[in-house]
Design an enzyme around this catalytic site. Structure first.
Site, PDB file in Angstrom:
ATOM      1  CB  CYS A 162      36.716 140.855  11.511  1.00 49.51           C
ATOM      2  SG  CYS A 162      36.556 139.609  12.810  1.00 49.51           S
TER       3      CYS A 162
HETATM    4  C1  BEZ Z   1      32.207 139.372  13.286  1.00 42.57           C
HETATM    5  O1  BEZ Z   1      33.310 139.866  13.054  1.00 42.57           O
HETATM    6  O2  BEZ Z   1      31.200 140.047  13.334  1.00 42.57           O
HETATM    7  C2  BEZ Z   1      32.073 137.890  13.472  1.00 42.57           C
HETATM    8  C3  BEZ Z   1      33.204 137.131  13.691  1.00 42.57           C
HETATM    9  C4  BEZ Z   1      33.084 135.764  13.845  1.00 42.57           C
HETATM   10  C5  BEZ Z   1      31.844 135.173  13.797  1.00 42.57           C
HETATM   11  C6  BEZ Z   1      30.735 135.935  13.566  1.00 42.57           C
HETATM   12  C7  BEZ Z   1      30.847 137.301  13.398  1.00 42.57           C
END
Ligand code: BEZ
Length: 181
Positions: free
Chosen positions: A61
């Protein structure tokens, strides 16, 4: 988890979002107050690019999903988009600090702390495998005057998904779609 719905042609849900707004009349070092925002008001009379992701401060994200839309913001504007919104099931304090940390000056971050919008969209999934509780599945949508014209939902919609698909809800896919209109 509810079934993922094809929402194209439907209106965005109306829920109350608990936001924080700056108000100098509050005084002190931290002049912010609570403001309830009806989600439909965010879309009224506007062309909106919207994307939702599973968590502020999480790796993909923060390194790709939000930065991709921030970098493409000016291109979205040239295509007639009024606003770009990023929603996560996080509270207003977390979203504010994440936006500052990310230097997100163009994309507007929308807190859906209780997950009401995400649930009404049929996009709430459990992420208890990571200790996250209920979060948003990754998706993006193009919304005109509150009506969902196009939605890109990542594949594999499921609770406690062991992977984090990120293939279709990115800024480039949305830009390519908008250029076909
Ligand atoms: C990520 O954006 O990498 C992520 C999002 C939710 C859970 C774990 C990782």
């Amino acid at each position: 988890m509810t079934e993922v719905k094809n929402s194209e042609g439907k209106k965005v849900p109306n829920v109350i979002l608990k936001t924080r707004v700056r108000d100098e009349s509050v005084g002190g070092d931290n002049p912010y107050r609570w403001q309830d925002v009806e989600s439909t008001d965010l879309f009224k009379g506007k062309k909106i690019v919207f994307f939702a992701l599973p968590g502020a401060f999480t790796p993909t994200c923060s390194s790709a999903h939000l930065p991709g839309y921030e970098a493409s913001y000016d291109e979205f504007k040239k295509l007639g988009i009024d606003e770009v919104y990023c929603l996560s099931v996080n509270d207003a304090f977390v979203m504010f600090q994440w936006g500052k940390h990310q230097k997100a000056e163009k994309v507007k971050l929308i807190p859906d702390g209780s997950g009401d919008f995400t649930c009404a969209m049929g996009m709430l999934v459990k992420k208890d495998n990571l200790g996250f509780g209920g979060r948003s599945w990754r998706y993006s949508m193009y919304v005109e005057d509150g009506v969902i014209k196009k939605i890109f939902v990542e594949p594999g919609f499921t609770d406690n998904c062991p992977t984090d698909p990120f293939e279709v809800s990115d800024a480039n896919t949305m830009l390519a779609y908008l250029k076909t209109l």
